[in-house]
Design an enzyme around this catalytic site. Structure first.
Site, PDB file in Angstrom:
ATOM      1  N   THR A  37      -9.939   0.347  -9.094  1.00 60.17           N
ATOM      2  CA  THR A  37      -9.033  -0.389  -8.047  1.00 60.17           C
ATOM      3  C   THR A  37      -8.823  -2.004  -9.518  1.00 60.17           C
ATOM      4  O   THR A  37      -9.936  -1.745 -10.904  1.00 60.17           O
ATOM      5  CB  THR A  37      -8.983  -0.719  -7.408  1.00 60.17           C
ATOM      6  OG1 THR A  37      -9.372   0.449  -6.360  1.00 60.17           O
ATOM      7  CG2 THR A  37      -8.161  -1.805  -7.086  1.00 60.17           C
ATOM      8  N   ARG A  69       0.783  -1.144  -0.180  1.00 59.42           N
ATOM      9  CA  ARG A  69       0.044  -0.199  -0.057  1.00 59.42           C
ATOM     10  C   ARG A  69       0.906   1.089   0.221  1.00 59.42           C
ATOM     11  O   ARG A  69       2.688   1.404   0.469  1.00 59.42           O
ATOM     12  CB  ARG A  69      -1.235   0.256   1.573  1.00 59.42           C
ATOM     13  CG  ARG A  69      -2.102   1.361   1.772  1.00 59.42           C
ATOM     14  CD  ARG A  69      -3.405   0.867   0.388  1.00 59.42           C
ATOM     15  NE  ARG A  69      -3.975   1.631   1.131  1.00 59.42           N
ATOM     16  CZ  ARG A  69      -5.026   1.865   0.638  1.00 59.42           C
ATOM     17  NH1 ARG A  69      -5.399   1.705  -0.912  1.00 59.42           N
ATOM     18  NH2 ARG A  69      -6.075   3.032   1.017  1.00 59.42           N
ATOM     19  N   GLY A 117     -13.828  -1.821  -6.316  1.00 56.56           N
ATOM     20  CA  GLY A 117     -15.410  -1.089  -6.145  1.00 56.56           C
ATOM     21  C   GLY A 117     -15.066   0.436  -4.494  1.00 56.56           C
ATOM     22  O   GLY A 117     -16.056  -0.040  -4.381  1.00 56.56           O
ATOM     23  N   SER A 151      -7.892   0.923   3.284  1.00 51.73           N
ATOM     24  CA  SER A 151      -8.115   0.049   2.533  1.00 51.73           C
ATOM     25  C   SER A 151      -9.331  -0.419   2.401  1.00 51.73           C
ATOM     26  O   SER A 151      -9.764  -1.315   3.624  1.00 51.73           O
ATOM     27  CB  SER A 151      -7.167  -0.507   1.644  1.00 51.73           C
ATOM     28  OG  SER A 151      -7.378  -0.696   0.652  1.00 51.73           O
TER      29      SER A 151
HETATM   30  O1  DON Z   1      -7.833   0.752  -1.409  1.00 48.55           O
HETATM   31  C1  DON Z   1      -8.702   0.996  -1.335  1.00 48.55           C
HETATM   32  O2  DON Z   1     -10.512   0.689  -0.780  1.00 48.55           O
HETATM   33  C2  DON Z   1      -9.431   1.927  -2.694  1.00 48.55           C
HETATM   34  N1  DON Z   1      -8.242   3.479  -2.641  1.00 48.55           N
HETATM   35  C3  DON Z   1      -9.431   1.417  -3.597  1.00 48.55           C
HETATM   36  C4  DON Z   1     -10.563   1.737  -4.982  1.00 48.55           C
HETATM   37  C5  DON Z   1     -11.309   1.297  -5.574  1.00 48.55           C
HETATM   38  O3  DON Z   1     -11.557   0.107  -5.425  1.00 48.55           O
HETATM   39  C6  DON Z   1     -11.349   1.636  -7.076  1.00 48.55           C
HETATM   40  N2  DON Z   1     -12.535   0.280  -7.321  1.00 48.55           N
HETATM   41  N3  DON Z   1     -13.165   0.442  -8.780  1.00 48.55           N
END
Ligand code: DON
Length: 648
Positions: free
Chosen positions: A444, A157, A542, A515
């Site tokens: 993501t 991360r 998501g 996250s």
């Molecule tokens: O780490 C996280 O929870 C967010 N930055 C994730 C972002 C994400 O899943 C975008 N997806 N489509």
């Protein structure tokens, strides 16, 4: 016995919940169930304000309530689409959002690489073919379970730069400066992906880094052919703001079209340099180049930040659900512990037969009970979680089955609990730190891999928003993340998604933002001869919906017996405690949506598809292992038309 207890039945380790002996009320359920099948029209009649011809007039009101609950359970289901079949393979499988990256994974597996080699190759390939979320300038998690049953959670991360401060996204009056944590140089955390992927290769791979990276370099050099949706994705305003990005991804306004080949020579050179010497990104010439670029643009990331970056090899969270062990993501992901909490709450129900009546996937009664579990677990997410290196987190308490049982007994089987009135069961949890708002974005990507020996990888990686901060590093050709937005910006201010988190997630130098990414692997539990068999590899992007997507997929497969492709394609529902609303994808079946509304849910149906509201979310990339034939079954989310599951 309370209404709730009637629907509840005991959790049984290692198997399905036994049906309890039927009593008169259960018979009433069953009779009414037959009356309302197969059309479900009677249910709507019952819910409508007009004369209720189908409700037996002589039943006392309490029974009527139960009947209502039962009727809600019986709505005919659209989710279990019979035509959907998994992709099948004998030896190995990759499920991934982008077809060329998927092919890279399969090629590496055929070449003799293991699942980790394939994951490294897919991770780098996605940085080329899926710049929307695949990355060098972002971060991610990789959950590895090897053929001997040992598991590792690689945390790469992003970290807040040393110069980051708690209030860095506020103006002099203490108000959030719109966009500052999302767009441009200040939005980026110190990237972890290159460190994570190269760590995975050097610790767990069989091939060399050069071998794992060769396909990505080839894709960047020779290019890949864009499908229509991929060409459209490149037209985003996020990258148009920055000339270097606009030049690479949008040919300075002469947008790429379907069928054109997209080449990235700068990125190819960067990948080649990393493949020769991976330390260059953090401690060498490339680190200097990144730091100089950041400084010139007003960013905070320095050469020292890059040099100080380290991957964490963490112990996964473990839970148990209906005869399966669930190996999943520990903090700084909130995903694993919240998934376990959800499953613990749900393990007291026979979800597929609530009230003794068939309640299939996406039936009203089942969605109601699952949503109430989501609501309760997300309340804990809001209040307690942050970087484990900066906080003492009450993970044991959150995973306590007695705590889950106490939550369960607060669920009304006939109606939602308003989030505003939700009270945490006393005596289990410490007082929460200050609640704070948080914004979590939605771009993501996830991939799942199993190799011929049974090694498995579940990996989710992100730039956070689509194309991250929009900033491409000059001369290096990769996008930087906007992961800083996953931190809490300011206490008490609702964000775009209304997701609330505690001050455990406040910005601090060197800290990792919380996250929701939830790479998860499921194995059999039980007697020694069946314990530890690889069963499922799961995950999705998501944002805040990741956890509910993974939970729903798992329930669809384990409780409702959907095949892996049906599970990947089942229309999604999501509740995150606040805002107090039930999100439904545009394809979520109408009858249960109507019934859930009649029960008292505020429904947010994503009915319209446009740039801001695609009507769908997530991207489940799933693998199952057939317990009898040991065949690998792949499920690729067909919402993303440019990906696939493939194997050999
Ligand atoms: O780490 C996280 O929870 C967010 N930055 C994730 C972002 C994400 O899943 C975008 N997806 N489509």
């Amino acid at each position: 016995m309370s209404l709730n207890q009637r629907i509840l039945s005991r959790d049984t380790p290692g198997g399905r919940v036994p049906r309890k002996k039927r009593n008169a009320l259960d018979l009433a359920f069953a009779v009414y169930h037959r009356l309302t099948q197969p059309s479900g029209d009677a249910i709507l009649t019952l819910l409508s304000p007009g004369p209720r011809t189908s409700q037996p007039a002589t039943f006392p009101s309490r029974v009527a309530t139960l009947l209502l609950t039962a009727s809600l359970a019986t709505t005919p289901l659209l989710a279990q689409q019979p035509g959907l079949a998994p992709t099948r393979a004998q030896h190995a499988m990759v499920a991934c959002v982008q077809r060329d990256a998927c092919d890279v994974g399969v090629a590496i597996l055929k070449q003799g690489g293991n699942a980790v080699d394939a994951a490294v190759a897919v991770g780098f390939a996605l940085a080329v073919t899926y710049p929307f979320a695949g990355n060098l300038g972002g971060g991610g998690f990789m959950l590895i379970r090897d053929k001997h049953g040992r598991s590792h959670f690689l945390d790469y991360r992003e970290k807040a730069p040393a110069a980051a401060t708690r209030d860095m996204y506020l103006d002099a009056q203490g108000n959030i400066v719109p966009g500052r944590s999302l767009v441009g140089y200040l939005a980026s955390g110190v990237p972890g992906s290159v460190a994570g992927l190269t760590y995975a290769q050097s610790h767990f791979g069989k091939l060399t880094l050069a071998e794992d990276m060769a396909p990505a370099i080839k894709l960047a050099t020779e290019g890949f052919v864009l499908s229509a949706p991929e060409a459209t994705m490149l037209q985003t305003r996020n990258v148009a703001r920055y000339p270097i990005s606009a030049h690479i991804y949008q040919r300075d306004g002469n947008f790429y079209k379907e069928g054109e080949t997209f080449r990235q020579p700068l990125l190819a050179a960067t990948l080649t340099a990393i493949s020769k010497d991976p330390t260059t990104f953090y401690k060498g010439a490339m680190a200097k180049q990144i730091a100089a670029f950041e400084k010139a643009g007003g960013g905070l990331i320095t050469a020292n930040d890059l040099a100080a970056y380290e991957v964490k090899d963490r112990t996964p969270i473990k839970g148990r659900y209906r005869g399966f062990d669930v190996i999943t993501s520990p903090p700084p992901s909130s995903g694993g512990i919240i998934l376990v909490e959800i499953l613990n709450i749900l393990s007291g129900y026979d979800l597929n037969h609530l009230g003794g009546i068939p309640t299939p996937d996406r039936s009203t009664a089942q969605v109601h009970i699952i949503t109430e579990a989501f609501r309760r677990a997300y309340k804990d997410r809001s209040d307690y979680l942050g970087d484990p290196d900066f906080n003492t987190l009450p993970l044991k308490q959150m995973a306590n089955k007695k705590y889950a049982a106490a939550w369960r007994s607060s669920i009304d089987p006939a109606k939602p609990t308003l989030s505003a009135s939700l009270v945490r069961p006393a005596g289990f949890m410490p007082p929460p730190p200050d609640a704070a708002p948080h914004q979590e974005s939605t771009e993501t990507t996830h991939f799942s891999i199993v190799d011929k020996d049974g090694n498995a990888v579940s990996s989710t990686t992100t730039l956070n928003g689509g194309f991250g901060s929009g900033v491409t590093v000059e001369g290096l050709g990769f996008l930087m993340n906007n992961e800083m937005d996953d931190f809490t910006s300011k206490i008490g201010v609702p964000n775009m998604f209304g997701l609330i988190q505690s001050s455990a997630n406040a910005i601090a130098p060197g800290k990792r933002p919380l996250s929701a990414m939830t790479p998860t692997i499921v194995t059999t539990h039980g007697h020694w001869y069946r314990r530890g068999k690889l069963s499922l590899v799961l995950g999705s992007p998501g944002g805040s919906t990741i956890i509910t997507t993974v939970a729903s997929d798992l329930i669809s497969i384990i409780d409702n017996h959907l095949n892996i492709q049906q599970a990947a394609d089942a229309p999604r529902f999501h509740h995150q405690y606040l805002p107090d609303r039930l999100d439904l994808e545009k394809k979520f079946p109408v009858p249960p949506a109507e019934e859930l509304k009649a029960m008292g849910y505020t429904i947010n149906r994503l009915a319209v598809a446009d740039e801001k509201n695609p009507g769908v979310w997530g991207d489940s990339e799933l693998i199952a292992i057939d317990p009898k034939t040991h065949e690998l079954l792949g499920g690729h989310d067909s919402r993303r038309s440019f990906g696939k599951a493939a194997g050999y």
